[in-house]
Design an enzyme around this catalytic site. Structure first.
Site, mmCIF file in Angstrom:
data_model
loop_
_atom_site.group_PDB
_atom_site.id
_atom_site.type_symbol
_atom_site.label_atom_id
_atom_site.label_comp_id
_atom_site.label_asym_id
_atom_site.label_seq_id
_atom_site.Cartn_x
_atom_site.Cartn_y
_atom_site.Cartn_z
ATOM 1 N N SER A 1 0.625 -1.190 -0.035
ATOM 2 C CA SER A 1 0.247 0.181 0.135
ATOM 3 C C SER A 1 0.910 1.205 -0.019
ATOM 4 O O SER A 1 0.373 2.294 -0.332
ATOM 5 C CB SER A 1 -1.072 0.085 1.144
ATOM 6 N N HIS B 1 -5.526 -4.556 -0.638
ATOM 7 C CA HIS B 1 -5.759 -3.475 -1.827
ATOM 8 C C HIS B 1 -5.744 -3.909 -3.084
ATOM 9 O O HIS B 1 -5.258 -3.677 -4.079
ATOM 10 C CB HIS B 1 -4.330 -2.830 -1.614
ATOM 11 N N LYS C 1 -12.217 -1.797 2.947
ATOM 12 C CA LYS C 1 -11.986 -0.895 1.873
ATOM 13 C C LYS C 1 -12.761 -0.884 0.619
ATOM 14 O O LYS C 1 -13.756 -0.296 0.727
ATOM 15 C CB LYS C 1 -10.550 -1.433 1.593
HETATM 16 N N1 PLP Z 1 -3.463 -5.885 5.359
HETATM 17 C C1 PLP Z 1 -3.427 -4.937 4.722
HETATM 18 C C2 PLP Z 1 -2.227 -4.953 3.574
HETATM 19 C C3 PLP Z 1 -3.750 -3.446 4.862
HETATM 20 O O1 PLP Z 1 -3.690 -2.503 4.072
HETATM 21 C C4 PLP Z 1 -4.714 -3.424 6.058
HETATM 22 C C5 PLP Z 1 -5.355 -2.124 6.364
HETATM 23 O O2 PLP Z 1 -4.810 -1.207 6.591
HETATM 24 C C6 PLP Z 1 -4.956 -4.498 6.853
HETATM 25 C C7 PLP Z 1 -4.262 -5.850 6.527
HETATM 26 C C8 PLP Z 1 -5.837 -4.613 7.997
HETATM 27 O O3 PLP Z 1 -7.331 -4.709 7.340
HETATM 28 P P1 PLP Z 1 -8.404 -4.270 8.307
HETATM 29 O O4 PLP Z 1 -8.555 -2.832 8.301
HETATM 30 O O5 PLP Z 1 -9.584 -5.128 7.975
HETATM 31 O O6 PLP Z 1 -8.064 -4.697 9.805
#
Ligand code: PLP
Length: 431
Positions: A219, A247, A278
């Site tokens: 990200s 993402h 998201k």
């Molecule tokens: N994995 C990645 C690559 C993320 O960008 C995020 C969120 O920022 C997460 C996991 C965690 O997701 P959640 O917001 O559902 O806990």
């Protein structure tokens, strides 16, 4: 302390923290005042260290729905929003909101229970089936977040007999999840397939199972994992593959099936974790998707699943509606990809360097941290909400403004954003 006092308009960091976190109307007094005072000292020192390191995070307050344009507290006019993970614009989609509202009536506000006691409703089971179908996998299991899904997976799957090989830039929740497991741990250099191969070769004979772990899309840089090569190595070294598709799910690839589809490979990844928070409605929730036997084992043993409350019915219903919308209609993922193409093309033509692959995360390279921060302030003055990222979120000297495109942006919105970048870029001699 003078430094902090000026930054916060005469307040100290401690005063600021107190304003942020305390209840002003209460009559609290600690049982032990010396213990309380010592605690305050320790907290204050921690906060000062964060400020001194330049890593203090402030939160702008939005007073409207998440959308292409939002109202921000203290800003008189609405601003165009280019920093949400609302890739498909579904956070405020009328059908998604309607589904959540109906579920409140039919299934209530919450379950007051974990899943295995009395927290599983028909709609939780339906959503798990839809997720598995969307990804063409055997089964799926819901969590309160993808953070939880990542925290709860590796400890269940892997023992000291096994090895896990993880990209060094994987998300924090993956890093935490891997810390909890007892497998041999190998961290390979970011997207460096030679390093991954060396590490696979090193653990091949000393491990029962090998698991390669990568974000599908990273990200901070908007770069896509080299999954084709990873699958080749998995075959050669008899390894399983896990990807985090937070993402990617819903919008990457022609029909939004994610990184595999984007790279034109068949559904061969063994385990997918992703978020509902998201692109998929943006409320909350995460899941693991893969072999039915794995999902069954997670239901028995995964700690964030067993010991945390069920997803609330309105959240489940909104995500379920999103999958109904996406199952046979890829017009929203086409829209976000055409917005991405327009932004990347115009910005590159203007002389900006846009990092990453052809992904709606478009980090605009600036290098200098102060420049990134001043640039984003100038953008806000022009009604565009974007965020500058600098050390330690990204490496020193690699500051950037991360722009995120959405299907909800109109062509005019995207052009307005690019025009503002060009104007400020010229003023600041960036282009
Ligand atoms: N994995 C990645 C690559 C993320 O960008 C995020 C969120 O920022 C997460 C996991 C965690 O997701 P959640 O917001 O559902 O806990």
């Amino acid at each position: 302390m003078a430094l902090f006092a000026s930054r916060f308009g005469g307040s100290t960091v401690r005063g600021l923290a107190a304003r942020c976190f305390s209840c002003t109307s209460g009559t609290f007094s600690s049982a032990s005042e010396p213990a309380r005072q010592q605690f305050e000292e320790i907290l204050g020192k921690n906060l000062e260290d964060i400020e001194a390191a330049g890593t203090w995070k402030t939160e702008r307050v939005i007073t409207s729905r998440q959308a292409n344009s939002v109202h921000v507290s203290g800003v008189s006019k609405p601003v165009l929003n280019f920093c949400a993970n609302n890739y498909l614009g579904l956070s405020s989609h009328q059908d998604v909101i309607g589904a959540a509202q109906r579920a409140l009536d039919t299934h209530g506000a919450g379950l007051s229970s974990v899943r295995f006691i009395c927290g599983t409703q028909d709609i939780h089971m339906d959503l798990e089936r839809k997720i598995a179908e969307f990804h063409s996998r055997e089964a799926a299991i819901l969590y309160a977040s993808c953070f939880d899904a990542n925290a709860g997976l590796f400890e269940v799957m892997l023992t000291p007999e096994d090895a896990v090989l993880s990209d060094e830039l994987n998300h924090a929740s993956i890093i935490d999840g891997i810390r909890l497991c007892k497998a041999q741990k190998q961290r390979y250099n970011h997207m460096d397939m030679e390093d991954l191969e060396n590490k696979l070769a090193a653990v091949k004979s000393s491990s029962r199972m090998r698991l390669i772990v990568t974000d599908g899309v990273f990200s901070m840089d908007g770069d896509v994992a080299p999954l084709v090569k990873i699958m080749e190595l998995a075959k050669k070294y008899e390894a399983l593959v896990f990807i985090d598709e937070c993402h990617a799910t819903g919008f990457l690839g022609k029909t939004g099936r994610g990184t595999e589809e984007y790279l034109g490979i068949r559904s061969e990844v063994d385990i997918i974790n992703s978020t509902l928070g998201k692109a998929l409605g943006g409320a909350a929730g995460g899941y693991t998707c893969g072999p039915a036997s794995l999902c069954t084992l997670l239901r028995q043993k995964s700690r964030p699943y067993l010991f945390s409350n069920s997803l609330p019915p309105p959240v489940v219903a909104s995500a379920s509606k999103v999958f109904d919308l996406l199952m046979h209609d890829s017009s929203l993922s086409e829209r976000v990809s055409s917005n991405t193409e327009l932004f990347r093309r115009r910005m590159t033509e203007a002389g900006f360097k846009i990092m990453g692959d052809n992904h709606p995360i478009c980090p605009v390279w600036l290098g200098d941290a102060r420049l990134a921060s001043e640039f984003s302030d100038e953008m806000l003055k022009r009604g565009i909400y974007v965020i500058g990222f600098s050390f330690p979120v990204v490496p020193k000297g690699k500051a950037r403004i991360r722009v995120q495109l959405s299907a909800v942006h109109s062509t005019e919105d995207v052009n307005r954003c690019v025009d503002a970048f060009i104007e400020i870029g010229k003023e600041k001699n960036v282009i």
